[in-house]
Design a protein around this motif. Structure first.
Motif, PDB file in Angstrom:
ATOM      1  N   ALA A 143       0.846  -1.200   0.000  1.00 10.82           N
ATOM      2  CA  ALA A 143       0.000   0.000   0.000  1.00 10.82           C
ATOM      3  C   ALA A 143       0.874   1.240   0.000  1.00 10.82           C
ATOM      4  CB  ALA A 143      -0.914   0.008   1.213  1.00 10.82           C
ATOM      5  N   ILE A 144       0.465   2.234  -0.761  1.00  8.03           N
ATOM      6  CA  ILE A 144       1.122   3.541  -0.781  1.00  8.03           C
ATOM      7  C   ILE A 144       0.063   4.582  -0.451  1.00  8.03           C
ATOM      8  CG2 ILE A 144       2.344   5.243  -2.190  1.00  8.03           C
ATOM      9  CD1 ILE A 144       3.309   2.847  -3.921  1.00  8.03           C
ATOM     10  N   ILE A 145       0.305   5.366   0.586  1.00  9.62           N
ATOM     11  CA  ILE A 145      -0.634   6.401   1.022  1.00  9.62           C
ATOM     12  C   ILE A 145       0.090   7.733   0.882  1.00  9.62           C
ATOM     13  CG2 ILE A 145      -2.064   7.239   2.924  1.00  9.62           C
ATOM     14  CD1 ILE A 145      -1.892   4.319   4.060  1.00  9.62           C
ATOM     15  N   LEU A 171      -2.593   2.099  -4.399  1.00  9.85           N
ATOM     16  CA  LEU A 171      -2.271   3.499  -4.091  1.00  9.85           C
ATOM     17  C   LEU A 171      -3.518   4.198  -3.568  1.00  9.85           C
ATOM     18  CD1 LEU A 171      -0.597   6.151  -4.221  1.00  9.85           C
ATOM     19  CD2 LEU A 171      -1.205   6.292  -6.650  1.00  9.85           C
ATOM     20  N   LYS A 172      -3.372   4.882  -2.422  1.00  9.65           N
ATOM     21  CA  LYS A 172      -4.444   5.721  -1.883  1.00  9.65           C
ATOM     22  C   LYS A 172      -3.938   7.156  -1.911  1.00  9.65           C
ATOM     23  CE  LYS A 172      -5.915   7.837   1.147  1.00  9.65           C
ATOM     24  NZ  LYS A 172      -6.380   9.279   1.185  1.00  9.65           N
ATOM     25  N   PRO A 173      -4.301   7.945  -2.953  1.00 12.35           N
ATOM     26  CA  PRO A 173      -3.864   9.334  -3.000  1.00 12.35           C
ATOM     27  C   PRO A 173      -4.678  10.202  -2.047  1.00 12.35           C
ATOM     28  CG  PRO A 173      -5.295   8.884  -4.852  1.00 12.35           C
ATOM     29  CD  PRO A 173      -5.124   7.574  -4.109  1.00 12.35           C
ATOM     30  N   SER A 174      -4.222  11.429  -1.845  1.00 10.12           N
ATOM     31  CA  SER A 174      -5.024  12.374  -1.075  1.00 10.12           C
ATOM     32  C   SER A 174      -6.334  12.630  -1.800  1.00 10.12           C
ATOM     33  CB  SER A 174      -4.263  13.689  -0.893  1.00 10.12           C
ATOM     34  OG  SER A 174      -5.137  14.699  -0.406  1.00 10.12           O
ATOM     35  N   PHE A 222       4.150   5.604   3.472  1.00 19.40           N
ATOM     36  CA  PHE A 222       3.289   6.745   3.806  1.00 19.40           C
ATOM     37  C   PHE A 222       4.124   8.011   3.838  1.00 19.40           C
ATOM     38  CE2 PHE A 222       1.867   9.804   6.968  1.00 19.40           C
ATOM     39  CZ  PHE A 222       0.549  10.027   6.602  1.00 19.40           C
ATOM     40  N   VAL A 223       3.533   9.119   3.380  1.00 19.06           N
ATOM     41  CA  VAL A 223       4.123  10.443   3.539  1.00 19.06           C
ATOM     42  C   VAL A 223       3.015  11.379   3.998  1.00 19.06           C
ATOM     43  CG1 VAL A 223       5.306  12.372   2.424  1.00 19.06           C
ATOM     44  CG2 VAL A 223       5.848  10.027   1.748  1.00 19.06           C
ATOM     45  N   GLY A 224       3.269  12.133   5.068  1.00 22.81           N
ATOM     46  CA  GLY A 224       2.268  13.069   5.573  1.00 22.81           C
ATOM     47  C   GLY A 224       2.752  13.748   6.838  1.00 22.81           C
TER      48      GLY A 224
END
Length: 495
Positions: A143-145, A171-174, A222-224
């Motif tokens: 998963a990529i968030i 992929l879960k984009p914003s 994850f990036v955030g």
């Protein structure tokens, strides 16, 4: 109104549940709606990725690389399409969006050379008639968030490497900027990627939690913000998943008395106000050492006042913030800094904008006399606000930076090689620039900070990224001497 769909197993999937707004930040108008996935939609995407993994993980490196090269060529040919999507939904000016696409493409190009990095080692006759070798194998569905501020580049930090290594991706984009992910999904299909290898689910917290908790997801990138990165790391790790969670930042730029002040001022403006300050590598604090502060502040202010803020599709230097909430957060931070005693040298709340409608604008803002205890210093503002902190010595500046809970990026501006070398050794930050204000590494190095800017042990892309998306296996072998039979005189080829 257009509703942005999900992408599962090579096809658009229309949302059946709730939707959220996709806003044009330059006008403030709602441009589309986006489907918000629930756990059932996420499960469908993960099942598609799981089914595709069986074949993709067994696909030869030669064939995987062919697909990657084709994706790279298509991205190179049509990158302006992607840049226009980014500007429309995020707001950054077109030149900045094109730069984002180019930096993401670097990781795709790096992944095209993955066969070299997936090689194992081999030891012949480690023991009598015993050979030992190692291999790196894919993990499974990952998963990529990704965050709103880089709708294309940040996903491309991860998925080219994951796919090249033989994994499949969800992929879960914003939900603020969903269309870039869908565009890239279609490009993968055009490049020949098998259905189910790359999937996109849109959504908010429910979709994130479903990915973190799904038993078939092997790893999460994850990036955030730091609080959410900490939550992602804890939640996914507790379920036995690999996690790399990149968090927030408060990046400092140390300016020594011998620095080229015009260069330092140029770069402070570029790094502080590019993309309206919505970069995890943005410079938000200038640490001025000694008697250079007055001259440096004057130079930065003069340059900041020349910037043209407005619709990113026009000839502007800086675009809007991504949302009304972001705009309010930034203006509140400026007010809090002024109330705490900082001097507002350039006030972005009073700026004029080249745009139609009520966009989410705040102009470049410069605060002087900021103290470490002020909220404008301690909090990650994520907007076009540059704070100047004055210190007397190099040692005081380094101590200030090292005391900060974040350790993402930093820079020093000086003409003294010895001071620069000392800074690089002493500073407790993951990415360091010497006369370079935004030290984002090239794709063949790894991206990631220290302290509260990273949760997990492995950074993004580069060799560390390859290791994150693979696991090592060591094989010890003993055979009798083989006999070779059969004739084949043709030149051997890879298939």
């Amino acid at each position: 109104m257009t509703v942005v769909p999900h992408w599962i197993s090579g096809a658009e999937v229309a949302p059946t549940g709730p939707t959220g707004p996709v806003t044009d930040p330059a006008t403030g108008a709602e441009a589309a709606r986006v489907g918000l996935a629930d756990a059932a939609v996420v499960d469908t995407a993960v099942k598609a990725a799981t089914a595709a993994f069986a074949e993709w993980s067994e696909t030869s490196l030669a064939r995987r690389t062919t697909v990657l090269f084709r994706f790279r060529e298509l991205l190179n040919e049509r990158g302006d399409e992607l840049a226009a999507i980014i500007t429309a939904e995020h707001g950054k000016v077109l030149d900045d969006a094109r730069g984002e696409v180019a930096r993401g493409r670097e990781v795709v190009e790096f992944a095209c050379g993955m066969p070299h990095l997936l090689k194992g080692g081999f030891t012949e006759n480690a023991s009598t008639n015993v050979d030992v070798h190692s291999v790196r194998q894919p993990l499974g569905p990952v998963a990529i968030i990704s965050p709103f501020n880089f709708p294309a580049m940040v996903p491309m930090w991860f998925f080219p490497i994951a796919i090249a290594a033989g994994n499949t991706v969800v992929l879960k984009p914003s939900e603020k900027v969903p269309s870039a992910a869908l565009w890239m999904a279609r490009l993968w299909q055009e490049a020949g990627l098998p259905d189910g290898v790359f999937n996109v689910v849109n959504g908010a917290k429910e979709a994130v939690d479903a990915l973190l908790e799904h038993p078939d997801i092997a790893a999460v990138s994850f990036v955030g913000s730091t609080p959410i990165a900490s939550y992602v790391h804890e939640t996914a790790s507790r379920r036995g998943k690999r996690v790399q969670a990149l968090g927030g930042a408060k990046n400092h730029m140390l300016v020594l008395p011998d620095a080229d002040l015009d260069l330092a001022a140029d770069q402070a403006v570029n790094a502080g106000f590019g993309s309206a300050g919505q970069r995890c590598m943005a410079i938000s604090v200038v640490v001025a050492v000694g008697d250079v502060a007055d001259s440096l502040v004057e130079r930065i202010a003069t340059r900041a006042r020349t910037l043209r803020t407005g619709d990113g599709r026009r000839a502007c230097d800086m675009g809007p913030l991504v949302s009304a909430a972001a705009q309010s957060r930034v203006t509140d931070a400026i007010a809090a800094g002024a109330e705490a005693g900082a001097r507002v040298v350039v006030d972005g709340r009073d700026a004029t904008y080249d745009a139609d409608g009520a966009g989410f604008f705040v102009g470049p803002t410069l605060l002087d006399g900021v103290q470490p205890g002020m909220s404008v210093y301690t909090e990650e503002i994520f907007g076009p606000v540059l704070s100047v902190v004055r210190v007397d010595t190099y040692e005081e500046g380094v101590a200030l930076i090292n005391a900060n809970p974040y350790g993402n990026g930093t820079a020093i501006f000086t003409e003294d090689g010895g001071a620069a070398r000392r800074f690089c050794r002493e500073i407790q930050v993951g990415m360091v620039g010497v006369n370079v204000p935004v030290p984002v590494p090239m794709a063949y190095y790894s991206f990631g900070g220290w302290k509260s800017s990273l949760f997990g042990d492995v950074h993004a892309h580069g060799t560390e990224g390859v290791h994150f998306f693979t696991r090592a296996k060591v094989i010890t072998t003993r055979w009798s001497d083989p006999e070779h039979r059969g004739l084949a005189l043709g030149f051997p080829v890879n298939t």
